[in-house]
Design a protein around this motif. Sequence first.
Motif, short mmCIF file in Angstrom:
data_model
loop_
_atom_site.label_atom_id
_atom_site.label_comp_id
_atom_site.label_asym_id
_atom_site.label_seq_id
_atom_site.Cartn_x
_atom_site.Cartn_y
_atom_site.Cartn_z
N PRO A 17 0.88 -1.36 0.01
CA PRO A 17 0.03 0.07 0.00
C PRO A 17 0.88 1.26 0.03
N GLN A 18 0.51 2.27 -0.82
CA GLN A 18 1.22 3.50 -0.91
C GLN A 18 0.13 4.48 0.34
N PRO A 19 1.09 4.70 1.48
CA PRO A 19 0.30 5.20 2.59
C PRO A 19 -0.40 6.51 2.31
N LEU A 20 0.34 7.44 1.56
CA LEU A 20 -0.34 8.70 1.60
C LEU A 20 -1.42 8.52 0.20
N TRP A 21 -1.41 7.78 -0.57
CA TRP A 21 -2.49 7.45 -1.67
C TRP A 21 -3.62 6.96 -0.88
N GLU A 22 -3.26 5.72 -0.09
CA GLU A 22 -4.46 5.43 0.63
C GLU A 22 -5.31 6.50 1.70
N LEU A 23 -4.45 7.39 2.13
CA LEU A 23 -4.99 8.55 3.32
C LEU A 23 -5.67 9.36 2.42
N ILE A 24 -5.44 9.82 1.21
CA ILE A 24 -6.11 10.68 0.65
C ILE A 24 -7.43 10.31 0.06
N CYS A 25 -7.35 8.96 -0.50
CA CYS A 25 -8.40 8.22 -1.12
C CYS A 25 -9.57 8.12 0.33
N ALA A 26 -8.99 7.75 1.42
CA ALA A 26 -9.83 7.53 2.50
C ALA A 26 -10.33 8.66 2.96
N THR A 27 -9.73 9.88 2.97
CA THR A 27 -10.16 10.96 3.29
C THR A 27 -11.34 11.51 2.27
N CYS A 28 -11.35 11.23 0.96
CA CYS A 28 -12.41 11.40 0.16
C CYS A 28 -13.47 10.38 0.48
N ARG A 29 -13.02 9.34 0.87
CA ARG A 29 -14.40 8.40 1.24
C ARG A 29 -15.23 8.71 2.34
N SER A 30 -14.32 9.28 3.46
CA SER A 30 -15.12 9.62 4.59
C SER A 30 -15.89 10.64 4.48
N ALA A 31 -15.84 11.69 3.53
CA ALA A 31 -16.62 12.64 3.46
C ALA A 31 -17.75 12.63 2.45
N THR A 32 -17.86 11.40 1.85
CA THR A 32 -19.03 11.01 1.08
C THR A 32 -19.77 9.87 1.66
N GLN A 33 -20.82 9.38 0.62
CA GLN A 33 -21.61 8.36 0.84
C GLN A 33 -21.24 7.29 -0.14
#
Length: 331
Positions: free
Chosen positions: A20-36
């Motif tokens: 896993p690329q940690p910052l790619w995962e973090l940025i994508c997770a941040t997007c998922r946390s703000a949507t449905q």
Amino acid sequence: MLRIHFTSRDLQNIRISRRPQPLWELICATCRSATQQGPLEFGAWRRSVRERLAGNPAANQAVSALRTLVPPVGYIPDFLTPSVPEGGLPAALEEVRATPPDRLRRDLARLRVTTPLPPWTTELGRPGSRGMRLLTKVLEDSSRALLEPRWDHIRKAIGDDVDTRSRVLLDGGVRALLESLRPLAQWRPPVLEVDYPTDRDLRLEGRGLLLVPSYFCWGRPTALADPTLGPVLVYPVTARPLDVVPENDSRVDRLLGRTRASVLTEVARGRPRSTSEVASAVGIALPSASYQLTVLRDGGLVTSHREGQHVRHSATPIGHRLLDGDRARLH
């Protein structure tokens, strides 16, 4: 659509990120946390994140700060997602700290066109300012809140995907690897046509391409906006079965692996499924679906029979008992 143009040299320089690329995962997770988006895949995770942040004001403040730089749609600054083959999050944060000031200012100016930015971001890129120290602390604290409880699951999901792509590459070469990205991308030599929110062309010009499987990437691949940076294509890993465990790995996942468990779950639903139907539903390439079904059939979990031009698959009683036992354990 994103059109990635390959030369013969580029075809010799395709790599897959094995971790896993940690910052790619973090940025994508941040997007998922703000949507449905992905209610089945990420709904339980979002609820756990809300509970975690409600009990940790410092983590909540960090995630809120990061969301100001990471809108759920549209441009996200490239400097937030350096690709590092080794070293995990500490190495990735070092790459962020080493971002040239002019690139920081350029990326933030582009983001500011569509997204209001808080005052602290104006310090980024100023030598000796506290802006970069604050940013890396925000990234570190947000990673702890959004990713750490799920990290073993993320690594396993990406490991399963890499194993599948590697077998496809060994069996069919680079062409089969690129074709395995369907339906997210179509290989029309020498161009890979990628489902993408904007229309653009990326010419590799001998630099090759790094494929980055991502747990929290959703729906379609993503890439760096700046074509002068090292070419990267981030794509979502195989969708999980509907009966997946919200926070812990399921027994079937641990026993069979994520991809194979998804295939077994799919053929256990209702009528027998063709190989192409399984591949489409699970989100994997046809050769990969055929391989996974063969392994499941050899293990006595799937039975197959021919109907006209198609071979249809269904779960055996043993396969159903395995899935039912897991569901019973979860409930």
